[in-house]
Structure formats: structure tokens, C-alpha cells
Design a protein around this motif. Structure first.
Motif, mmCIF file in Angstrom:
data_model
loop_
_atom_site.group_PDB
_atom_site.id
_atom_site.type_symbol
_atom_site.label_atom_id
_atom_site.label_comp_id
_atom_site.label_asym_id
_atom_site.label_seq_id
_atom_site.Cartn_x
_atom_site.Cartn_y
_atom_site.Cartn_z
ATOM 1 N N ILE A 101 0.844 -1.204 0.000
ATOM 2 C CA ILE A 101 0.000 0.000 0.000
ATOM 3 C C ILE A 101 0.872 1.244 0.000
ATOM 4 O O ILE A 101 0.572 2.231 -0.683
ATOM 5 C CB ILE A 101 -0.958 -0.006 1.221
ATOM 6 C CG1 ILE A 101 -2.048 -1.059 1.034
ATOM 7 C CG2 ILE A 101 -1.602 1.363 1.421
ATOM 8 C CD1 ILE A 101 -2.922 -1.265 2.252
ATOM 9 N N PRO A 120 -3.826 3.130 5.917
ATOM 10 C CA PRO A 120 -4.810 4.026 5.309
ATOM 11 C C PRO A 120 -5.936 4.452 6.257
ATOM 12 O O PRO A 120 -6.521 5.518 6.087
ATOM 13 C CB PRO A 120 -5.386 3.181 4.165
ATOM 14 C CG PRO A 120 -5.163 1.776 4.574
ATOM 15 C CD PRO A 120 -3.942 1.758 5.435
ATOM 16 N N LEU A 133 -6.688 5.587 -15.472
ATOM 17 C CA LEU A 133 -6.526 6.076 -14.096
ATOM 18 C C LEU A 133 -7.580 5.474 -13.178
ATOM 19 O O LEU A 133 -7.285 5.093 -12.037
ATOM 20 C CB LEU A 133 -6.614 7.603 -14.065
ATOM 21 C CG LEU A 133 -5.440 8.355 -14.698
ATOM 22 C CD1 LEU A 133 -5.708 9.850 -14.725
ATOM 23 C CD2 LEU A 133 -4.153 8.075 -13.943
ATOM 24 N N GLU A 134 -8.823 5.381 -13.697
ATOM 25 C CA GLU A 134 -9.883 4.801 -12.869
ATOM 26 C C GLU A 134 -9.592 3.336 -12.567
ATOM 27 O O GLU A 134 -9.841 2.861 -11.461
ATOM 28 C CB GLU A 134 -11.232 4.932 -13.584
ATOM 29 C CG GLU A 134 -11.807 6.347 -13.504
ATOM 30 C CD GLU A 134 -12.834 6.610 -14.580
ATOM 31 O OE1 GLU A 134 -13.375 5.630 -15.128
ATOM 32 O OE2 GLU A 134 -13.098 7.792 -14.872
ATOM 33 N N LEU A 173 -6.994 3.217 -9.930
ATOM 34 C CA LEU A 173 -7.608 3.664 -8.677
ATOM 35 C C LEU A 173 -8.374 2.518 -8.025
ATOM 36 O O LEU A 173 -8.271 2.291 -6.810
ATOM 37 C CB LEU A 173 -8.544 4.844 -8.949
ATOM 38 C CG LEU A 173 -9.358 5.366 -7.758
ATOM 39 C CD1 LEU A 173 -8.445 5.979 -6.716
ATOM 40 C CD2 LEU A 173 -10.394 6.389 -8.210
ATOM 41 N N MET A 174 -9.142 1.780 -8.838
ATOM 42 C CA MET A 174 -9.916 0.645 -8.304
ATOM 43 C C MET A 174 -8.983 -0.424 -7.730
ATOM 44 O O MET A 174 -9.267 -1.008 -6.668
ATOM 45 C CB MET A 174 -10.772 0.016 -9.410
ATOM 46 C CG MET A 174 -11.951 0.871 -9.827
ATOM 47 S SD MET A 174 -13.092 1.123 -8.464
ATOM 48 C CE MET A 174 -13.219 2.885 -8.463
ATOM 49 N N PHE A 232 -6.044 0.071 -6.501
ATOM 50 C CA PHE A 232 -5.480 0.632 -5.261
ATOM 51 C C PHE A 232 -6.490 0.501 -4.120
ATOM 52 O O PHE A 232 -6.144 0.111 -2.999
ATOM 53 C CB PHE A 232 -5.098 2.107 -5.494
ATOM 54 C CG PHE A 232 -4.480 2.789 -4.307
ATOM 55 C CD1 PHE A 232 -5.043 3.931 -3.771
ATOM 56 C CD2 PHE A 232 -3.326 2.300 -3.723
ATOM 57 C CE1 PHE A 232 -4.471 4.571 -2.679
ATOM 58 C CE2 PHE A 232 -2.745 2.929 -2.638
ATOM 59 C CZ PHE A 232 -3.316 4.068 -2.110
ATOM 60 N N ILE A 233 -7.769 0.801 -4.427
ATOM 61 C CA ILE A 233 -8.826 0.652 -3.411
ATOM 62 C C ILE A 233 -8.957 -0.806 -2.999
ATOM 63 O O ILE A 233 -9.182 -1.123 -1.829
ATOM 64 C CB ILE A 233 -10.162 1.220 -3.937
ATOM 65 C CG1 ILE A 233 -10.076 2.745 -4.052
ATOM 66 C CG2 ILE A 233 -11.324 0.829 -3.036
ATOM 67 C CD1 ILE A 233 -11.267 3.385 -4.732
ATOM 68 N N GLN A 251 -6.574 -2.974 -2.831
ATOM 69 C CA GLN A 251 -5.470 -3.233 -1.885
ATOM 70 C C GLN A 251 -5.827 -2.763 -0.487
ATOM 71 O O GLN A 251 -5.579 -3.455 0.515
ATOM 72 C CB GLN A 251 -4.219 -2.469 -2.325
ATOM 73 C CG GLN A 251 -3.244 -3.269 -3.118
ATOM 74 C CD GLN A 251 -1.935 -2.536 -3.304
ATOM 75 O OE1 GLN A 251 -1.899 -1.312 -3.392
ATOM 76 N NE2 GLN A 251 -0.870 -3.280 -3.372
ATOM 77 N N ILE A 252 -6.427 -1.580 -0.408
ATOM 78 C CA ILE A 252 -6.798 -1.018 0.892
ATOM 79 C C ILE A 252 -7.891 -1.872 1.523
ATOM 80 O O ILE A 252 -7.872 -2.146 2.727
ATOM 81 C CB ILE A 252 -7.256 0.455 0.736
ATOM 82 C CG1 ILE A 252 -6.059 1.326 0.352
ATOM 83 C CG2 ILE A 252 -7.921 0.972 1.990
ATOM 84 C CD1 ILE A 252 -6.400 2.758 0.028
ATOM 85 N N LEU A 253 -8.848 -2.327 0.713
ATOM 86 C CA LEU A 253 -9.903 -3.204 1.215
ATOM 87 C C LEU A 253 -9.311 -4.519 1.728
ATOM 88 O O LEU A 253 -9.773 -5.073 2.729
ATOM 89 C CB LEU A 253 -10.930 -3.505 0.123
ATOM 90 C CG LEU A 253 -11.930 -2.401 -0.234
ATOM 91 C CD1 LEU A 253 -12.840 -2.865 -1.364
ATOM 92 C CD2 LEU A 253 -12.754 -2.013 0.974
ATOM 93 N N HIS A 254 -8.302 -5.007 1.025
ATOM 94 C CA HIS A 254 -7.639 -6.249 1.432
ATOM 95 C C HIS A 254 -7.025 -6.095 2.822
ATOM 96 O O HIS A 254 -7.121 -6.995 3.675
ATOM 97 C CB HIS A 254 -6.570 -6.615 0.397
ATOM 98 C CG HIS A 254 -5.827 -7.867 0.738
ATOM 99 N ND1 HIS A 254 -6.454 -9.082 0.925
ATOM 100 C CD2 HIS A 254 -4.513 -8.099 0.938
ATOM 101 C CE1 HIS A 254 -5.554 -9.999 1.230
ATOM 102 N NE2 HIS A 254 -4.370 -9.429 1.245
#
Lengths: 183, 165
Positions: free
Chosen positions: A16, A99, B139-140, B143-144, B146-147, B149-152
């Protein structure tokens, strides 16, 4: 909690952080692009000739109306209002790899509100014009306000996404706090 | 810890309520893009004025249908969050990944594929006006991902929280 889980968590944090750095660079470039585009449009609009110089396609491109200066200024303010919190959030993520904080949730929320205003701005301008010059009670006039060339559905979509992510980040912050307290 | 549990429940309740509205919005977007794609189909007929226009229409039709698919997945994702109230789940991470991949496909596949098809059929491609790569879709897509990864990371925190309880 097994060591594998901790190791995977560390790997995910590192991943991340790396992705956050790349996203930060891209976001800064987008912001710079938006500022340069704004400056160009304002200077062009102020210097715009009343007639086409010649019949060439390039001359036509140069004549394209970018909108009024106040409209451009409001748009760039709202764009800055969106991009600056996102850049601060990405800077935070790229440094710490964590995050989920209350602060990041707030930043997402502000960015989401700005995107929503950006989507609704043309609708507001059109509605004001309709009140001043037309019949605002006419249903076909009101239906025009929700057409894709007036109401920006892409910005609206990002608004909803960012507001949802703001809530998600706050939930994640609560989980992160629990995790830190457990450790 | 008790106050944190109350905060979590409040946030989940808000997320579930918000998810219902967002689900409806993305479902409407699905219908919008699908309708656009279906509306382009008559332009695929051979009677089109410029041959290259048919191939541009193929590119745009495929793009609209892929966008409809992405919006439908997003609507289903938010529907599941509204029903279960658990945003950090592996299946949601997979769904967001798939949406990201769809955007990347939209960014780089339809226009170049249509251009290649036109060239293979011997059509003059000088008037092919669609951009070959959609930067915004690219880019979208990232972005998805990347999101996702954060959700993971969120699913790992959720697992820790559930095991602690």
C-alpha cells in the motif's frame, strides 16, 4: 494471531505504501495539469477575439468557448478542494502504509462534497438562468437539468464513491484502533 | 473498547443506509450505459456512410457494454454491503479488482482492436478519430486496484477483530 497473518499484514502495508507513492505522484501531476489548463482557459477567454481569424480547424479550436471566467474560477476552487485532501491522504498513506485513520476519513469526506458540488454546479447555473430568463416550473425545462450534458454523472459517481470511502475509512480506523489496543 | 464497538455499529449502520442509495445510482448507470450500447447497434449495419464509422461504432458499443458491466458489479457490491453490513470481505476485494480490470480493458482494448480489425479488412483508417488509449479509464482502473489493496488490508483488520471477539 499467527505469524503468517502478521507477515501478510506487513507485506500489504508495504504494498500500500508503494502504491500510495505512485498514486501521490499521479495525483500531483493531475492537479498541476488542472491548474495549467485553468490558467490557459482564463487567459484565452479574456483575450478571445470576437470572430474567427480564418476558416481553419485550428482557428475553430482556438475559438472554443471554455465558459465564463467566474465559472472557471469556481471549478478550479472545487477541483483544488477535491485534489488537495486526496493528495494529503495519499501522502499519509505513502509514508505510513496505514490508510485507516479518522483524518483520512475526513479528507475523503471533504473531497466527496467538493466532487458533488462540481457535479451540481452546471445544474445550479442552468437553474439560475431558467429563473431569470425562462419558465422554471416547466417540467421539460426541469428534465433538461438532469441530462448528461448538464448534470455531470461522472463527478456525481465519484462524489458517492468518496463519501462511501469516507465512512469505510472511519470503520477501518475503529478496527485499526482495536488492533493496536490488542497488540 | 465498548465505545469503539458502539462507534463501529453506528458507522456500519450509516454505510448500509448509504449503500442502498449508491446501489440504486449505479444500477441506473448500468441501464444508462446498456441503453447507449444498444442504441449504437443499428449503426453497425453495412449502410453506414463511412466504412471506418462502423469500426468506431464497434469500439464505442463494446466500451458502453463493458461500462455497463462495471456499473452492474458496483451495484451488486453495494447491495451486498447494504444487506450484510460487512464491507471488508474477500469477495468484495475480488469484485473491486474485477471492476478495476474492466476499466483497464476499456482503456486499452476496444479502440486498438477496432482499428486493427479495420486494417485487416482493408478499410482506410485515416478517419479513425477515437483515441487509442483512454487515460481517464486507465486512471480509474488503477484507482480501483489501489482501493482493492486497501480493502484487502481492511479484511485483515476485520479478521483480527472477529478473532479477538
Amino acid at each position: 494471531m499467527d505469524k503468517n497473518h502478521d507477515a501478510r499484514k506487513q507485506q500489504t502495508n508495504a504494498s500500500i505504501r508503494r502504491s500510495g507513492k505512485i498514486a501521490l505522484v499521479i495525483a500531483i501531476l493531475i492537479l498541476l495539469g488542472q491548474i495549467i489548463s485553468f490558467l490557459y482557459k482564463v487567459t484565452f477567454t479574456l483575450r478571445r477575439p470576437d470572430t474567427l481569424e480564418d476558416e481553419s480547424f485550428l482557428s475553430y479550436l482556438n475559438y472554443i468557448r471554455y465558459g465564463t471566467v467566474p465559472d472557471l474560477i469556481v471549478r478550479i476552487i472545487l477541483t483544488l478542494g477535491t485534489m488537495i485532501p486526496v493528495i494529503l491522504l495519499l501522502r499519509d498513506i505513502s509514508r505510513k502504509g496505514l490508510p485507516f485513520t479518522i483524518q483520512n476519513g475526513t479528507r475523503m469526506f471533504i473531497a466527496g462534497i467538493m466532487q458533488g458540488l462540481l457535479a451540481l454546479l452546471p445544474v445550479l447555473f442552468q437553474f439560475v438562468q431558467m429563473i431569470r430568463y425562462g419558465d422554471s416550473s416547466d417540467s421539460s425545462s426541469l428534465a433538461y437539468l438532469i441530462q448528461p450534458n448538464v448534470l455531470n454523472y461522472l463527478n456525481l459517481s465519484f462524489c458517492f464513491l468518496l463519501l462511501f470511502l469516507a465512512g469505510l475509512f472511519r470503520y477501518g480506523a475503529a478496527l485499526q484502533q482495536e488492533s493496536d489496543e490488542t497488540l | 473498547m465498548k465505545q469503539s464497538a458502539t462507534d463501529k455499529n453506528t458507522i456500519i449502520r450509516r454505510l448500509r443506509t448509504g449503500s442502498i442509495g449508491i446501489c440504486v445510482f449505479y444500477f441506473l448507470l448500468t441501464i444508462f450505459y446498456a441503453e447507449r450500447g444498444i442504441g449504437m447497434l443499428p449503426n453497425l449495419k453495412p449502410e453506414a456512410e463511412l466504412e471506418i464509422y462502423r469500426y468506431e461504432t464497434i469500439s464505442q458499443t463494446v466500451t458502453y457494454f463493458l461500462m455497463a458491466a462495471a456499473m452492474l458489479l458496483a451495484a451488486i457490491l453495494f447491495l451486498q454491503i447494504a444487506r450484510k453490513g460487512m464491507p471488508f470481505q474477500d469477495q468484495h476485494v475480488r469484485t473491486v479488482c474485477i471492476i478495476g480490470v474492466l476499466f483497464l480493458i476499456i482503456a486499452v482494448i476496444p479502440a486498438p482492436a477496432a482499428l486493427l480489425l479495420a486494417k485487416l479488412n482493408g478499410v482506410d483508417t485515416a478517419m479513425f478519430l477515437s483515441p487509442l488509449i483512454s487515460i481517464s479509464a486507465l486512471l480509474e482502473g488503477f484507482l480501483m486496484l489501489f482501493i482493492a489493496q486497501i480493502l484487502h488490508y481492511g479484511t485483515m483488520l476485520q479478521l483480527e477483530s472477529d478473532e479477538t471477539l
